[in-house]
Motif scaffolding. Structure first.
Motif, PDB file in Angstrom:
ATOM      1  N   ALA A  17      60.321   6.990  34.229  1.00  0.00           N
ATOM      2  CA  ALA A  17      60.133   5.539  34.236  1.00  0.00           C
ATOM      3  C   ALA A  17      61.464   4.817  34.077  1.00  0.00           C
ATOM      4  N   GLU A  24      60.029  -2.874  38.603  1.00  0.00           N
ATOM      5  CA  GLU A  24      58.948  -1.905  38.444  1.00  0.00           C
ATOM      6  C   GLU A  24      58.849  -1.432  37.001  1.00  0.00           C
ATOM      7  N   TRP A  28      55.607  -1.454  34.720  1.00  0.00           N
ATOM      8  CA  TRP A  28      55.202  -0.239  34.012  1.00  0.00           C
ATOM      9  C   TRP A  28      54.894  -0.540  32.548  1.00  0.00           C
ATOM     10  N   LEU A  60      52.543   0.163  41.198  1.00  0.00           N
ATOM     11  CA  LEU A  60      53.376  -0.832  40.530  1.00  0.00           C
ATOM     12  C   LEU A  60      54.058  -1.700  41.582  1.00  0.00           C
ATOM     13  N   TRP A  64      56.179   2.550  44.140  1.00  0.00           N
ATOM     14  CA  TRP A  64      56.050   3.150  42.808  1.00  0.00           C
ATOM     15  C   TRP A  64      54.609   3.148  42.323  1.00  0.00           C
ATOM     16  N   ALA A  66      51.672   4.843  39.173  1.00  0.00           N
ATOM     17  CA  ALA A  66      51.444   5.469  37.873  1.00  0.00           C
ATOM     18  C   ALA A  66      50.067   6.129  37.912  1.00  0.00           C
ATOM     19  N   VAL A  82      54.584   8.843  36.590  1.00  0.00           N
ATOM     20  CA  VAL A  82      55.070   7.543  37.039  1.00  0.00           C
ATOM     21  C   VAL A  82      56.281   7.833  37.912  1.00  0.00           C
TER      22      VAL A  82
END
Length: 90
Positions: A17, A24, A28, A60, A64, A66, A82
């Protein structure tokens, strides 16, 4: 009375992350807050869906994602991925 959830983030996931762009990364952190407050089903997040009986994911941003899991009857939510959607484990 509403029960808050315990979000478990493995060290590897946290390191991944930290490599994301700032925008992003902020999303997150907001996702982690939402998971803790609202639980695993977050239908208002972009491209949210169930991946299986106990697994979920959301985007995200375009690139990206998760992924997390939640066992019924518990308050623990484990974020197990992630990162880029190209490498997502689904």
């Amino acid at each position: 009375m509403k029960t808050n959830y315990e979000v478990i983030i493995k060290r590897r996931v946290q390191r991944d992350a930290e490599k994301m762009p700032k925008g992003e990364l902020i999303k997150w952190l907001n996702l982690v807050d939402d998971l803790a407050e609202r639980g695993p089903a977050l239908g208002d997040w972009p491209n949210y869906s169930k991946l299986g009986k106990n697994e979920y994911h959301c985007h995200l941003s375009y690139r990206w994602v998760a992924c997390w899991r939640h066992q019924a009857e518990t308050i623990e939510i484990e974020v197990y991925y992630v990162g880029s959607r190209e490498n997502a484990p689904y």
